[in-house]
Every structure is written in structure tokens, then in C-alpha cells.
Design a protein around this motif. Sequence first.
Motif, PDB file in Angstrom:
ATOM      1  N   SER A 180      66.894  37.594  62.731  1.00 42.72           N
ATOM      2  CA  SER A 180      65.489  37.509  63.137  1.00 42.72           C
ATOM      3  C   SER A 180      64.568  37.823  61.974  1.00 42.72           C
ATOM      4  O   SER A 180      63.490  37.250  61.836  1.00 42.72           O
ATOM      5  N   LEU A 181      64.990  38.787  61.122  1.00 44.76           N
ATOM      6  CA  LEU A 181      64.189  39.108  59.946  1.00 44.76           C
ATOM      7  C   LEU A 181      64.078  37.906  59.021  1.00 44.76           C
ATOM      8  O   LEU A 181      63.023  37.622  58.462  1.00 44.76           O
ATOM      9  N   GLN A 182      65.194  37.198  58.876  1.00 43.17           N
ATOM     10  CA  GLN A 182      65.177  36.013  58.026  1.00 43.17           C
ATOM     11  C   GLN A 182      64.226  34.977  58.593  1.00 43.17           C
ATOM     12  O   GLN A 182      63.464  34.337  57.865  1.00 43.17           O
ATOM     13  N   LEU A 183      64.244  34.806  59.908  1.00 49.79           N
ATOM     14  CA  LEU A 183      63.349  33.877  60.572  1.00 49.79           C
ATOM     15  C   LEU A 183      61.896  34.294  60.384  1.00 49.79           C
ATOM     16  O   LEU A 183      61.019  33.482  60.108  1.00 49.79           O
ATOM     17  N   ALA A 184      61.649  35.605  60.525  1.00 50.74           N
ATOM     18  CA  ALA A 184      60.286  36.118  60.352  1.00 50.74           C
ATOM     19  C   ALA A 184      59.799  35.899  58.930  1.00 50.74           C
ATOM     20  O   ALA A 184      58.669  35.464  58.696  1.00 50.74           O
ATOM     21  N   ASN A 185      60.663  36.195  57.961  1.00 49.28           N
ATOM     22  CA  ASN A 185      60.279  36.021  56.564  1.00 49.28           C
ATOM     23  C   ASN A 185      60.012  34.565  56.239  1.00 49.28           C
ATOM     24  O   ASN A 185      59.129  34.233  55.451  1.00 49.28           O
ATOM     25  N   MET A 186      60.801  33.666  56.855  1.00 53.76           N
ATOM     26  CA  MET A 186      60.589  32.253  56.634  1.00 53.76           C
ATOM     27  C   MET A 186      59.230  31.835  57.194  1.00 53.76           C
ATOM     28  O   MET A 186      58.498  31.056  56.586  1.00 53.76           O
ATOM     29  N   GLY A 187      58.876  32.419  58.356  1.00 53.56           N
ATOM     30  CA  GLY A 187      57.570  32.117  58.930  1.00 53.56           C
ATOM     31  C   GLY A 187      56.447  32.583  58.024  1.00 53.56           C
ATOM     32  O   GLY A 187      55.460  31.876  57.809  1.00 53.56           O
ATOM     33  N   VAL A 188      56.607  33.783  57.473  1.00 54.31           N
ATOM     34  CA  VAL A 188      55.607  34.310  56.542  1.00 54.31           C
ATOM     35  C   VAL A 188      55.507  33.416  55.316  1.00 54.31           C
ATOM     36  O   VAL A 188      54.419  33.126  54.822  1.00 54.31           O
ATOM     37  N   GLU A 189      56.672  32.975  54.822  1.00 47.22           N
ATOM     38  CA  GLU A 189      56.674  32.132  53.633  1.00 47.22           C
ATOM     39  C   GLU A 189      55.856  30.863  53.854  1.00 47.22           C
ATOM     40  O   GLU A 189      55.020  30.495  53.044  1.00 47.22           O
ATOM     41  N   TYR A 190      56.077  30.221  54.984  1.00 48.22           N
ATOM     42  CA  TYR A 190      55.366  28.979  55.244  1.00 48.22           C
ATOM     43  C   TYR A 190      53.889  29.207  55.524  1.00 48.22           C
ATOM     44  O   TYR A 190      53.045  28.385  55.183  1.00 48.22           O
ATOM     45  N   LEU A 191      53.566  30.330  56.141  1.00 47.52           N
ATOM     46  CA  LEU A 191      52.182  30.602  56.483  1.00 47.52           C
ATOM     47  C   LEU A 191      51.372  31.120  55.304  1.00 47.52           C
ATOM     48  O   LEU A 191      50.167  30.909  55.230  1.00 47.52           O
ATOM     49  N   MET A 192      52.045  31.850  54.380  1.00 49.12           N
ATOM     50  CA  MET A 192      51.292  32.573  53.373  1.00 49.12           C
ATOM     51  C   MET A 192      51.614  32.201  51.931  1.00 49.12           C
ATOM     52  O   MET A 192      50.771  32.362  51.058  1.00 49.12           O
ATOM     53  N   THR A 193      52.806  31.717  51.657  1.00 48.03           N
ATOM     54  CA  THR A 193      53.156  31.499  50.262  1.00 48.03           C
ATOM     55  C   THR A 193      53.060  30.043  49.832  1.00 48.03           C
ATOM     56  O   THR A 193      53.327  29.724  48.693  1.00 48.03           O
ATOM     57  N   LEU A 194      52.680  29.153  50.725  1.00 49.03           N
ATOM     58  CA  LEU A 194      52.464  27.772  50.347  1.00 49.03           C
ATOM     59  C   LEU A 194      50.969  27.487  50.353  1.00 49.03           C
ATOM     60  O   LEU A 194      50.255  27.972  51.212  1.00 49.03           O
ATOM     61  N   PRO A 195      50.429  26.694  49.453  1.00 49.36           N
ATOM     62  CA  PRO A 195      51.073  26.019  48.339  1.00 49.36           C
ATOM     63  C   PRO A 195      51.670  26.998  47.323  1.00 49.36           C
ATOM     64  O   PRO A 195      51.182  28.111  47.188  1.00 49.36           O
ATOM     65  N   ASN A 196      52.695  26.550  46.644  1.00 47.05           N
ATOM     66  CA  ASN A 196      53.415  27.436  45.738  1.00 47.05           C
ATOM     67  C   ASN A 196      52.854  27.402  44.325  1.00 47.05           C
ATOM     68  O   ASN A 196      51.780  26.882  44.076  1.00 47.05           O
ATOM     69  N   SER A 197      53.590  27.976  43.392  1.00 50.77           N
ATOM     70  CA  SER A 197      53.103  28.112  42.028  1.00 50.77           C
ATOM     71  C   SER A 197      52.825  26.776  41.357  1.00 50.77           C
ATOM     72  O   SER A 197      52.029  26.688  40.438  1.00 50.77           O
ATOM     73  N   ARG A 198      53.496  25.720  41.811  1.00 51.83           N
ATOM     74  CA  ARG A 198      53.217  24.401  41.231  1.00 51.83           C
ATOM     75  C   ARG A 198      51.772  23.990  41.502  1.00 51.83           C
ATOM     76  O   ARG A 198      51.107  23.427  40.642  1.00 51.83           O
ATOM     77  N   SER A 199      51.304  24.310  42.702  1.00 51.36           N
ATOM     78  CA  SER A 199      49.907  24.038  43.029  1.00 51.36           C
ATOM     79  C   SER A 199      48.974  24.879  42.161  1.00 51.36           C
ATOM     80  O   SER A 199      47.934  24.405  41.710  1.00 51.36           O
ATOM     81  N   ASN A 200      49.347  26.142  41.937  1.00 50.76           N
ATOM     82  CA  ASN A 200      48.535  27.005  41.079  1.00 50.76           C
ATOM     83  C   ASN A 200      48.455  26.453  39.667  1.00 50.76           C
ATOM     84  O   ASN A 200      47.399  26.494  39.022  1.00 50.76           O
ATOM     85  N   GLU A 201      49.583  25.959  39.165  1.00 58.51           N
ATOM     86  CA  GLU A 201      49.588  25.372  37.830  1.00 58.51           C
ATOM     87  C   GLU A 201      48.683  24.149  37.756  1.00 58.51           C
ATOM     88  O   GLU A 201      47.945  23.959  36.781  1.00 58.51           O
ATOM     89  N   ASN A 202      48.730  23.341  38.789  1.00 59.67           N
ATOM     90  CA  ASN A 202      47.880  22.152  38.813  1.00 59.67           C
ATOM     91  C   ASN A 202      46.408  22.541  38.832  1.00 59.67           C
ATOM     92  O   ASN A 202      45.586  21.940  38.131  1.00 59.67           O
ATOM     93  N   GLU A 203      46.081  23.564  39.623  1.00 59.65           N
ATOM     94  CA  GLU A 203      44.693  24.027  39.682  1.00 59.65           C
ATOM     95  C   GLU A 203      44.225  24.519  38.312  1.00 59.65           C
ATOM     96  O   GLU A 203      43.108  24.220  37.877  1.00 59.65           O
ATOM     97  N   ALA A 204      45.079  25.289  37.647  1.00 60.30           N
ATOM     98  CA  ALA A 204      44.718  25.812  36.331  1.00 60.30           C
ATOM     99  C   ALA A 204      44.565  24.678  35.315  1.00 60.30           C
ATOM    100  O   ALA A 204      43.685  24.724  34.455  1.00 60.30           O
ATOM    101  N   ASP A 205      45.424  23.677  35.407  1.00 68.02           N
ATOM    102  CA  ASP A 205      45.318  22.524  34.516  1.00 68.02           C
ATOM    103  C   ASP A 205      43.957  21.844  34.676  1.00 68.02           C
ATOM    104  O   ASP A 205      43.276  21.540  33.693  1.00 68.02           O
ATOM    105  N   LEU A 206      43.580  21.593  35.925  1.00 68.28           N
ATOM    106  CA  LEU A 206      42.360  20.829  36.181  1.00 68.28           C
ATOM    107  C   LEU A 206      41.102  21.618  35.829  1.00 68.28           C
ATOM    108  O   LEU A 206      40.195  21.103  35.161  1.00 68.28           O
ATOM    109  N   ILE A 207      41.048  22.875  36.273  1.00 69.47           N
ATOM    110  CA  ILE A 207      39.872  23.697  35.955  1.00 69.47           C
ATOM    111  C   ILE A 207      39.798  23.946  34.454  1.00 69.47           C
ATOM    112  O   ILE A 207      38.717  23.898  33.864  1.00 69.47           O
ATOM    113  N   GLY A 208      40.938  24.206  33.824  1.00 67.93           N
ATOM    114  CA  GLY A 208      40.951  24.417  32.375  1.00 67.93           C
ATOM    115  C   GLY A 208      40.475  23.203  31.623  1.00 67.93           C
ATOM    116  O   GLY A 208      39.761  23.304  30.616  1.00 67.93           O
TER     117      GLY A 208
END
Length: 272
Positions: A180-208
Amino acid sequence: MPKPHLFTLTLAASLLLGCQAVNTTSGGAVGVERKQYMFSMLSTEQVNQMYAQSYQETLSAASQKGVLAKNSALSKRVNGIAQRLIAEVPAFRPDAAQWDWEVNVIESPELNANCGPGGKIIFYSGLIDKLKLTDDEIAAVMGHEIAHALREHGREAMSKAYGVQMATQLGSAFGVGDGSLQLANMGVEYLMTLPNSRSNENEADLIGLELAARAGYNPNAAISLWEKMGAAAGSAPPEFLSTHPSSSSRTQALQSTIPKVMPLYEQRRKNR
């Protein structure tokens, strides 16, 4: 005891209540509009203060080793470029003009550079010397790093980490099993950690890219910069690439965005 799926939903709702949906910057000509989720208990000021302490420790260590370049020609060159870029940050984030900006160069063979929370910039001489970076290419690196700070990607990453940690702690407190903890963590991941670092890199590229163009630096230098980075990765990958992975999709995204910022560059060059 709550059923696993009910627990997941309850936990996710609880964590989201502790978050604020924010957009740290305006979209600019490049159109970066993604909303970010930040824990309200983790303020911008707290993160800036934490990083400022770490930054000063890095400078102190470099000074003790005699590698903190204060008045060298390279330091003056990097500072000059930085000041032009910093002058343009209000286009994305007006309050950043009041940050306690610092720019320092460390004499080291490392191929690395960084702008931490609150506007604390470090450039390593190896990045410039070994890759023979032009001023436009230095501006491309620095603009990218400044963009990470403006978008508070560091605070966003800490908020994500807190979410996963809280999920585990709350799950343990409720006596929930590993599955259940794994399921909960997966839910948190999808709700809170996406978009991932690739999106952050793209944002930094464009704003920079836009920051550099607004400051009068040729945005095409972003392409030649990543070409040099890619060539340097052949033998021993630069430290910079460990946190800023290069890819063909990155170059394609930059090339497709350059026409949006080229008028800003041409206007700035015309007015100088």
C-alpha cells in the motif's frame, strides 16, 4: 483501517492541501506557463537562505585554496555578462531584481557552472577555457542557470522530496503495508513530481534563451554551446552534463524557439 486505494486518495489529498499551485515566472515570448506545486511550509526565503549558506561555504573553501578569482580578467568578463543578464530578469520575475545577486569564478578544471536559489552564481574556469566559450556562449550557459533560479526548480524538487517522505511517514503511522505504501508513493509521484526534470531543463533552456537575447547576446550561441558540450562528453563527460543532460531533442527545441526571441536580440543590438 482504510483500504489501500482509499488510503492513497486520502494521503494524496492531504499532501496537496499542504501545497500551493504557483507560477513563479511570467511566460515571456517563449511561453513557459507550467504551474508548479510548492509546499507552503517551505518558503522561497527559507530555500534562498539555506543555499546562501552553502554558497558562502563553497566560496570560503575556494578562497582558502587560493582559487577564488576576484579581480582576474576572466572574473571581470563573467561579471560583465552576468550584469547584463540580471538586468533582464524582471521580464520574467520582477521581484528577482531585488535578490542579493552574487557572481563568482573559481579557477578549476571542472566543466561546470551554477546559479542557485536567490541568484548565487558560480562559474568554473575550466568550462570557459576548455570549451573556448565566446561571450554569447557564456551568456547561454548563465541564462540557463539563472532560469533555474527564477523558476525555483530547487524549491520545487525539495517539495517533491518532502511529499514522498511524508507519504512514507504517514503510511507507517497508519500501519499500512509495503504494498500500500508503494501504491501511495506512486500516487504522490504522479500528482506531485510530474512534469519531471526533463521539463525543468526545457523551461531553463527556453527562458535562458530569451534572457540572453534580451541582453543582446546571440541566441544561436545556445546551439554551438550544446555542440561543444556534446563533443566534450566523448571522453570524460563534463560535470555540467550530469545534471543537465544533452540530447538531440534539446537542440531541436532550441532551434524552433530561436525565431521567437531573435527580434528581441535584434532590437537590443539596434539600440546599443
